[in-house]
Design a protein around this motif. Structure first.
Motif, PDB file in Angstrom:
ATOM      1  N   THR A  48       0.680  -1.107   0.019  1.00  0.00           N
ATOM      2  CA  THR A  48       0.495  -0.399  -0.380  1.00  0.00           C
ATOM      3  C   THR A  48       1.231   1.420  -0.373  1.00  0.00           C
ATOM      4  N   ILE A  49       0.257   1.914  -0.181  1.00  0.00           N
ATOM      5  CA  ILE A  49       1.144   3.507  -0.221  1.00  0.00           C
ATOM      6  C   ILE A  49       1.601   3.518   1.139  1.00  0.00           C
ATOM      7  N   LYS A  50       0.901   3.435   1.967  1.00  0.00           N
ATOM      8  CA  LYS A  50       1.105   3.467   4.107  1.00  0.00           C
ATOM      9  C   LYS A  50       2.402   2.669   4.149  1.00  0.00           C
ATOM     10  N   GLU A  51       2.294   1.629   3.406  1.00  0.00           N
ATOM     11  CA  GLU A  51       3.603   0.735   3.525  1.00  0.00           C
ATOM     12  C   GLU A  51       5.021   1.435   2.952  1.00  0.00           C
ATOM     13  N   LEU A  52       4.339   1.776   1.941  1.00  0.00           N
ATOM     14  CA  LEU A  52       5.791   2.458   1.021  1.00  0.00           C
ATOM     15  C   LEU A  52       6.267   3.483   1.745  1.00  0.00           C
TER      16      LEU A  52
ATOM     17  N   ASN B 100      -0.712  11.293   6.040  1.00  0.00           N
ATOM     18  CA  ASN B 100      -1.675  11.453   5.190  1.00  0.00           C
ATOM     19  C   ASN B 100      -2.368  10.885   4.752  1.00  0.00           C
ATOM     20  N   SER B 101      -1.914   9.730   4.377  1.00  0.00           N
ATOM     21  CA  SER B 101      -2.167   9.132   3.292  1.00  0.00           C
ATOM     22  C   SER B 101      -2.719   7.288   4.144  1.00  0.00           C
ATOM     23  N   HIS B 102      -2.878   7.109   5.703  1.00  0.00           N
ATOM     24  CA  HIS B 102      -3.062   6.494   6.774  1.00  0.00           C
ATOM     25  C   HIS B 102      -4.036   7.345   6.621  1.00  0.00           C
ATOM     26  N   GLU B 103      -4.427   8.992   6.917  1.00  0.00           N
ATOM     27  CA  GLU B 103      -5.757   9.336   7.681  1.00  0.00           C
ATOM     28  C   GLU B 103      -6.642   9.828   6.116  1.00  0.00           C
ATOM     29  N   ALA B 104      -5.967   9.405   5.481  1.00  0.00           N
ATOM     30  CA  ALA B 104      -7.192   8.887   4.376  1.00  0.00           C
ATOM     31  C   ALA B 104      -8.037   8.090   4.366  1.00  0.00           C
ATOM     32  N   LYS B 105      -7.366   7.160   5.272  1.00  0.00           N
ATOM     33  CA  LYS B 105      -8.358   5.700   4.533  1.00  0.00           C
ATOM     34  C   LYS B 105      -9.297   6.134   6.173  1.00  0.00           C
ATOM     35  N   TYR B 106      -9.456   7.392   6.554  1.00  0.00           N
ATOM     36  CA  TYR B 106     -10.234   7.070   7.563  1.00  0.00           C
ATOM     37  C   TYR B 106     -11.409   8.606   7.802  1.00  0.00           C
ATOM     38  N   ALA B 107     -10.900   8.720   6.078  1.00  0.00           N
ATOM     39  CA  ALA B 107     -11.156  10.406   6.909  1.00  0.00           C
ATOM     40  C   ALA B 107     -13.134  10.156   6.399  1.00  0.00           C
ATOM     41  N   GLN B 108     -13.735  11.324   6.432  1.00  0.00           N
ATOM     42  CA  GLN B 108     -15.498  11.321   7.034  1.00  0.00           C
ATOM     43  C   GLN B 108     -15.642  11.401   5.557  1.00  0.00           C
ATOM     44  N   SER B 109     -15.773  11.629   4.638  1.00  0.00           N
ATOM     45  CA  SER B 109     -16.311  11.878   3.381  1.00  0.00           C
ATOM     46  C   SER B 109     -15.438  11.870   2.415  1.00  0.00           C
ATOM     47  N   LYS B 110     -15.772  11.833   0.768  1.00  0.00           N
ATOM     48  CA  LYS B 110     -15.229  11.571   0.048  1.00  0.00           C
ATOM     49  C   LYS B 110     -13.719  13.057  -0.497  1.00  0.00           C
ATOM     50  N   ALA B 111     -15.099  14.351  -0.514  1.00  0.00           N
ATOM     51  CA  ALA B 111     -13.758  14.910  -0.806  1.00  0.00           C
ATOM     52  C   ALA B 111     -12.309  15.166   0.536  1.00  0.00           C
ATOM     53  N   ASP B 112     -13.112  14.901   1.809  1.00  0.00           N
ATOM     54  CA  ASP B 112     -11.875  14.559   3.296  1.00  0.00           C
ATOM     55  C   ASP B 112     -11.186  13.973   2.447  1.00  0.00           C
ATOM     56  N   PHE B 113     -11.156  12.776   2.110  1.00  0.00           N
ATOM     57  CA  PHE B 113     -10.379  11.496   1.689  1.00  0.00           C
ATOM     58  C   PHE B 113      -9.609  11.619   0.507  1.00  0.00           C
ATOM     59  N   ILE B 114      -9.871  12.666  -0.957  1.00  0.00           N
ATOM     60  CA  ILE B 114      -9.538  12.742  -1.738  1.00  0.00           C
ATOM     61  C   ILE B 114      -8.651  13.760  -1.602  1.00  0.00           C
ATOM     62  N   ASN B 115      -8.900  14.939  -0.776  1.00  0.00           N
ATOM     63  CA  ASN B 115      -7.911  16.428   0.209  1.00  0.00           C
ATOM     64  C   ASN B 115      -6.704  15.623   1.036  1.00  0.00           C
TER      65      ASN B 115
ATOM     66  N   ILE C  81      -2.634  16.441  -0.689  1.00  0.00           N
ATOM     67  CA  ILE C  81      -1.239  16.912   0.584  1.00  0.00           C
ATOM     68  C   ILE C  81      -0.378  15.558   0.785  1.00  0.00           C
ATOM     69  N   ALA C  82      -1.050  13.847   1.022  1.00  0.00           N
ATOM     70  CA  ALA C  82       0.052  13.269   0.839  1.00  0.00           C
ATOM     71  C   ALA C  82       0.882  13.587  -0.807  1.00  0.00           C
ATOM     72  N   LEU C  83       0.365  13.623  -1.703  1.00  0.00           N
ATOM     73  CA  LEU C  83       1.098  13.888  -3.054  1.00  0.00           C
ATOM     74  C   LEU C  83       1.733  15.221  -2.557  1.00  0.00           C
TER      75      LEU C  83
ATOM     76  N   SER D 149      -2.647   8.222  -9.003  1.00  0.00           N
ATOM     77  CA  SER D 149      -3.597   7.360  -9.408  1.00  0.00           C
ATOM     78  C   SER D 149      -4.988   7.015  -8.818  1.00  0.00           C
ATOM     79  N   SER D 150      -5.081   7.288  -7.995  1.00  0.00           N
ATOM     80  CA  SER D 150      -5.804   7.173  -6.073  1.00  0.00           C
ATOM     81  C   SER D 150      -6.614   8.804  -6.048  1.00  0.00           C
ATOM     82  N   VAL D 151      -6.078   9.401  -6.642  1.00  0.00           N
ATOM     83  CA  VAL D 151      -6.794  10.625  -6.972  1.00  0.00           C
ATOM     84  C   VAL D 151      -7.579  11.106  -8.240  1.00  0.00           C
ATOM     85  N   ILE D 152      -6.736  10.829  -8.582  1.00  0.00           N
ATOM     86  CA  ILE D 152      -7.606  10.524 -10.323  1.00  0.00           C
ATOM     87  C   ILE D 152      -8.781   9.355 -10.468  1.00  0.00           C
ATOM     88  N   THR D 153      -9.311   7.833  -9.548  1.00  0.00           N
ATOM     89  CA  THR D 153      -9.712   7.058  -9.044  1.00  0.00           C
ATOM     90  C   THR D 153     -10.653   8.065  -8.453  1.00  0.00           C
TER      91      THR D 153
END
Length: 113
Positions: A5-9, A44-59, A63-65, A105-109
């Motif tokens: 995963t991104i987090k593992e890497l 930030n990629s770990h926090e994305a896993k627990y995002a409160q919304s799609k917008a929060d996930f993308i954000n 940030i990680a990017l 790729s994850s952001v685009i998807t």
């Protein structure tokens, strides 16, 4: 193909970068910035896993990017001031590039869905 995963890497990159930075003397301004940006990729990629919304996930992924791009910048600076050798630079930069491409790729998807 890499099944990590991104987090593992990002954790691997941070651990390796920390070891490199620990060996660099007299460049604390650069190494501190590098460690902050590098560790922020995984956080930030770990926090994305627990995002409160799609917008929060993308954000969080975006940030990680940004932190990934910043990490590449600090690696380049350390290489150009001869604080790290070419092999170390190429190795860390390649790993950061892999994470960057995965984040893009994850952001685009995420934006498509």
């Amino acid at each position: 193909m890499n099944d990590k995963t991104i987090k593992e890497l990002a954790v691997e990159l941070t651990v390796e970068t920390t070891a490199v930075c620990d060996s660099i003397k007299g460049r604390a301004v650069f190494t501190n910035q590098l460690l902050r940006s590098c560790s922020s990729i995984g956080a930030n990629s770990h926090e994305a896993k627990y995002a409160q919304s799609k917008a929060d996930f993308i954000n969080k992924l975006e940030i990680a990017l940004k932190e990934c791009f910043e990490t590449e910048y600090w690696l380049e600076i350390l290489f150009k001031v001869n604080a790290i050798d070419k092999i170390t630079y190429d190795n860390l930069n390649k790993k950061c590039g892999t994470i960057r491409r995965m984040l893009i790729s994850s952001v685009i998807t995420a934006k498509k869905n």
